[in-house]
Design a protein around this motif. Structure first.
Motif, PDB file in Angstrom:
ATOM      1  N   UNK A 313       2.222   0.672  -8.106  1.00  0.00           N
ATOM      2  CA  UNK A 313       2.526  -0.673  -7.982  1.00  0.00           C
ATOM      3  C   UNK A 313       2.054  -1.153  -7.648  1.00  0.00           C
ATOM      4  N   UNK A 314       2.188  -2.918  -7.485  1.00  0.00           N
ATOM      5  CA  UNK A 314       1.661  -4.085  -7.837  1.00  0.00           C
ATOM      6  C   UNK A 314      -0.075  -4.374  -7.364  1.00  0.00           C
ATOM      7  N   UNK A 355       3.073   2.014  11.768  1.00  0.00           N
ATOM      8  CA  UNK A 355       4.798   1.401  11.235  1.00  0.00           C
ATOM      9  C   UNK A 355       4.445   1.869  10.224  1.00  0.00           C
ATOM     10  N   UNK A 356       5.905   1.726   8.698  1.00  0.00           N
ATOM     11  CA  UNK A 356       5.490   1.282   7.764  1.00  0.00           C
ATOM     12  C   UNK A 356       5.670  -0.102   7.321  1.00  0.00           C
ATOM     13  N   UNK A 357       4.727  -0.516   6.855  1.00  0.00           N
ATOM     14  CA  UNK A 357       4.899  -1.933   6.532  1.00  0.00           C
ATOM     15  C   UNK A 357       3.881  -1.862   4.816  1.00  0.00           C
ATOM     16  N   UNK A 358       4.593  -2.741   4.055  1.00  0.00           N
ATOM     17  CA  UNK A 358       3.885  -2.303   2.836  1.00  0.00           C
ATOM     18  C   UNK A 358       2.863  -4.012   3.218  1.00  0.00           C
ATOM     19  N   UNK A 359       1.836  -3.766   2.478  1.00  0.00           N
ATOM     20  CA  UNK A 359       1.036  -5.214   1.861  1.00  0.00           C
ATOM     21  C   UNK A 359       0.952  -4.920   0.475  1.00  0.00           C
ATOM     22  N   UNK A 360       0.921  -6.297   0.007  1.00  0.00           N
ATOM     23  CA  UNK A 360       0.890  -6.636  -0.996  1.00  0.00           C
ATOM     24  C   UNK A 360      -0.988  -6.558  -1.427  1.00  0.00           C
ATOM     25  N   UNK A 361      -1.829  -6.095  -0.939  1.00  0.00           N
ATOM     26  CA  UNK A 361      -3.605  -6.381  -0.771  1.00  0.00           C
ATOM     27  C   UNK A 361      -3.495  -4.579  -1.040  1.00  0.00           C
ATOM     28  N   UNK A 365      -8.665   1.921  -5.508  1.00  0.00           N
ATOM     29  CA  UNK A 365      -7.978   2.491  -6.546  1.00  0.00           C
ATOM     30  C   UNK A 365      -7.877   4.350  -5.315  1.00  0.00           C
ATOM     31  N   UNK A 366      -8.347   4.968  -4.910  1.00  0.00           N
ATOM     32  CA  UNK A 366      -8.687   6.199  -4.090  1.00  0.00           C
ATOM     33  C   UNK A 366      -8.913   6.117  -2.518  1.00  0.00           C
ATOM     34  N   UNK A 367      -7.974   6.553  -2.245  1.00  0.00           N
ATOM     35  CA  UNK A 367      -8.929   6.779  -0.997  1.00  0.00           C
ATOM     36  C   UNK A 367      -8.566   8.932  -0.313  1.00  0.00           C
ATOM     37  N   UNK A 368      -8.776   9.308  -0.200  1.00  0.00           N
ATOM     38  CA  UNK A 368      -8.597  10.561   0.427  1.00  0.00           C
ATOM     39  C   UNK A 368      -8.358  10.581   1.879  1.00  0.00           C
ATOM     40  N   UNK A 369      -7.868   9.768   2.424  1.00  0.00           N
ATOM     41  CA  UNK A 369      -7.719   9.637   4.036  1.00  0.00           C
ATOM     42  C   UNK A 369      -6.530   8.960   4.308  1.00  0.00           C
ATOM     43  N   UNK A 370      -5.768   9.082   2.739  1.00  0.00           N
ATOM     44  CA  UNK A 370      -4.667   8.482   2.483  1.00  0.00           C
ATOM     45  C   UNK A 370      -4.376   7.514   3.485  1.00  0.00           C
ATOM     46  N   UNK A 371      -5.238   5.994   4.225  1.00  0.00           N
ATOM     47  CA  UNK A 371      -4.707   5.003   4.813  1.00  0.00           C
ATOM     48  C   UNK A 371      -4.533   4.147   3.689  1.00  0.00           C
ATOM     49  N   UNK A 372      -4.571   4.531   2.806  1.00  0.00           N
ATOM     50  CA  UNK A 372      -3.890   3.189   1.729  1.00  0.00           C
ATOM     51  C   UNK A 372      -2.715   3.225   1.680  1.00  0.00           C
ATOM     52  N   UNK A 373      -1.723   3.944   2.136  1.00  0.00           N
ATOM     53  CA  UNK A 373      -0.213   4.451   1.953  1.00  0.00           C
ATOM     54  C   UNK A 373       0.551   2.832   1.738  1.00  0.00           C
ATOM     55  N   UNK A 374      -0.037   2.408   2.869  1.00  0.00           N
ATOM     56  CA  UNK A 374       1.522   1.375   2.426  1.00  0.00           C
ATOM     57  C   UNK A 374       0.615  -0.089   1.573  1.00  0.00           C
ATOM     58  N   UNK A 375      -0.113   0.460   0.734  1.00  0.00           N
ATOM     59  CA  UNK A 375      -0.751  -0.924   0.155  1.00  0.00           C
ATOM     60  C   UNK A 375      -0.452  -0.636  -1.477  1.00  0.00           C
ATOM     61  N   UNK A 376      -0.045  -2.513  -1.586  1.00  0.00           N
ATOM     62  CA  UNK A 376       0.548  -2.361  -2.731  1.00  0.00           C
ATOM     63  C   UNK A 376       2.234  -3.276  -2.763  1.00  0.00           C
ATOM     64  N   UNK A 377       2.498  -4.074  -3.194  1.00  0.00           N
ATOM     65  CA  UNK A 377       3.752  -4.268  -3.797  1.00  0.00           C
ATOM     66  C   UNK A 377       4.684  -3.633  -4.440  1.00  0.00           C
ATOM     67  N   UNK A 378       5.714  -2.648  -4.095  1.00  0.00           N
ATOM     68  CA  UNK A 378       6.326  -2.313  -5.000  1.00  0.00           C
ATOM     69  C   UNK A 378       7.959  -2.750  -5.062  1.00  0.00           C
ATOM     70  N   UNK A 379       7.671  -2.087  -7.021  1.00  0.00           N
ATOM     71  CA  UNK A 379       8.865  -2.506  -7.963  1.00  0.00           C
ATOM     72  C   UNK A 379       9.914  -2.375  -7.042  1.00  0.00           C
TER      73      UNK A 379
END
Length: 511
Positions: A313-314, A355-361, A365-379
């Motif tokens: 992502x960016x 809910x699947x909501x992508x956030x730009x923030x 860079x690493x989250x073993x719980x995968x709570x960062x699954x929606x982070x980062x704008x997608x190309x």
């Protein structure tokens, strides 16, 4: 299958096994004696196709673990967070982002193999030409001379990639050459000489997916634009002149009125594309951006038949370089992921039920719980095609006209001490109408603004690392990356390369 893609698909493979001949009978191609074949440009193209096959394929120019990742994962434009255990890949994506790669890092190994695999294929084609046409160049017809010129300039392109990434590399001007390391300056001069010696024998009209005269001018523009990095000597005036050769050469290139047109599903012969990687979902695979970047739930949202990977992502800072009214901001997906009925999809995995909501923030860079699954704008620059599997049909522009306008503007500004001239402003403003943004003036177009504009226009097209180095910003700190030394401006010679040729290579400084 689109007719323009026949050059690459199938035809080249037919000839791969026809070069070894141990009997005394004349070799036959499609029941035609070899000395009677390759007499028309179309016939000759079937032979030259082999030199281009390196560009496509899953391990080709846009490979996520090779050439493309080296040019983009290492910049502020891309981050590949580890989400749970996904995309950890032995820490390689994080190493690439943080500039902590090593001499045996996977992507660096693959980048070398890609560049010199292309060189080898070009040399194989040149050997076949000699086998078929004889070893007396004075007897070659114009078609043969044009084919040789095309192959040599394509070979120069592969050397260009190697020199850009690794600095002091090998020159392979003959399939029989022994491995030998040359200085970056020497490789630069070899590339320049190969292009200049062959450019006038190249096709003067557009030929989609082929190295033509306009492609060679664009290569020279890119070479000269970065000449100070490669050799220590700036060549800005020559860069601008090569841009003008493309812009004023009567080749028929035009800026698309729609920014996204060069990235459409069927973008064959788009007049903005100068030199593409030609892809086909079945016969010339390798465009996998939709799988790489989109969230798992977007498989359902876009009707793909293969699971998406929730990968690159960016960064928020890069996403925020775009004004909200910049049309190009739509190449990034943020917000709720909805199904055909318009309902936001729910995502359940491990500890995540949301809910699947992508956030730009991007918070980590690493989250073993995968709570960062929606982070980062997608190309989402490439038009998405419903029902596709692993590979997309969209061709990937290596060079396109917008880049030529931006290169010209920069060269003119550098000549003028970094200040915009009206001609530089006019060049950048040529691409502004389709962005929805106001034109630049000589006071608002600074070099730093031009770098940002290149970032917005050319995002994920393989130019960002080169641009940041030229502006001396590749060393800078950005999100999840500390400041790095300038020695990281080039990659190390891979360990396996040095081990395979003891005493031939001296490792680059800092490694």
């Amino acid at each position: 299958m689109r007719l323009a893609k026949y050059f690459y698909i199938g035809i080249g493979a037919l000839l791969l096994n026809t070069t070894a001949c141990t009997d005394l009978e004349p070799e036959v191609y499609s029941d035609v004696l070899q000395d009677e074949y390759f007499k028309t440009p179309a016939q000759f193209a079937t032979l030259l196709a082999n030199a281009y096959t390196q560009l496509a394929g899953e391990y080709g120019y846009v490979y996520r673990e090779g050439n493309w990742s080296m040019q983009e994962y290492t910049t502020d434009a891309v981050i590949v967070p580890t989400r749970g255990t996904e995309w950890y890949d032995n820490g390689v994506p994080i190493k690439m982002h943080q500039h902590t790669w090593e001499t045996d890092t996977r992507d660096i190994n693959n980048g070398w193999s890609f560049a010199y695999g292309g060189v080898t294929k070009c040399n194989d084609v040149l050997d076949k030409i000699v086998m078929i046409k004889g070893d007396d160049p004075s007897k070659y017809d114009d078609i043969t001379k044009a084919g040789i010129a095309e192959t040599k300039v394509l070979r120069a392109f592969y050397h260009f990639l190697a020199m850009d990434l690794y600095g002091n590399v090998a020159i392979s001007a003959n399939s029989k050459d022994q491995a030998k390391q040359f200085t970056r300056d020497s490789v630069f001069r070899f590339i320049e000489k190969e292009i200049l010696q062959n450019i006038n024998a190249l096709q003067r009209t557009k030929s989609y997916g082929r190295v033509t005269k306009s492609v060679a001018h664009t290569m020279l523009a890119k070479l000269y634009l970065n000449a100070e990095v490669y050799t220590g000597t700036p060549r800005w005036a020559q860069a601008a002149a090569q841009c003008d050769s493309v812009l004023n050469g009567g080749y028929g290139y035009q800026l698309a009125s729609d920014y996204f047109a060069p990235f459409a599903i069927n973008n064959v012969n788009n007049p903005e594309i100068i030199f593409p990687v030609v892809f086909d979902a079945v016969y010339a695979k390798g465009n996998m951006f939709h799988l790489m970047t989109l969230h798992y739930t977007q498989q359902e949202a876009y009707g793909f038949t293969t699971q998406t990977w929730n990968g690159p992502c960016t960064l928020e800072e890069y996403y925020n370089k775009y004004a909200n009214n910049d049309v190009r901001k739509k190449q990034w997906f943020v917000g709720p992921i909805k199904n055909a009925a318009g309902d936001t999809l729910n995502f359940v995995k491990g500890a995540v039920n949301a809910k699947a909501i992508i956030t730009p923030k991007v918070t980590t860079i690493s989250d073993p719980t995968e709570q960062n699954t929606f982070e980062g704008a997608r190309f989402m620059k490439f038009e998405l095609e419903k029902g596709i599997e692993h590979h997309a049909n969209n061709d990937f522009p290596i060079y396109r006209l917008a880049d030529v306008y931006l290169m010209k503007a920069e060269a003119l500004m550098r000549i003028n001490g970094g200040t915009a001239t009206q001609a530089a402003v006019d060049a950048v403003n040529a691409i502004r109408p389709r962005t929805g943004l106001a034109n630049y003036t000589t006071s608002t177009l600074t070099l730093n603004e031009l770098l940002d504009e290149r970032g917005r226009e050319l995002a994920w097209e393989g130019h960002r690392r080169q641009d940041l180095i030229r502006f001396d910003k590749f060393k800078d700190a950005w999100a999840f990356k500390e400041a790095s030394p300038r020695s990281r401006y080039i990659f190390p010679i891979p360990k396996w390369v040095m081990d395979a040729a003891p005493g031939v290579y001296t490792q680059n400084p800092g490694y």
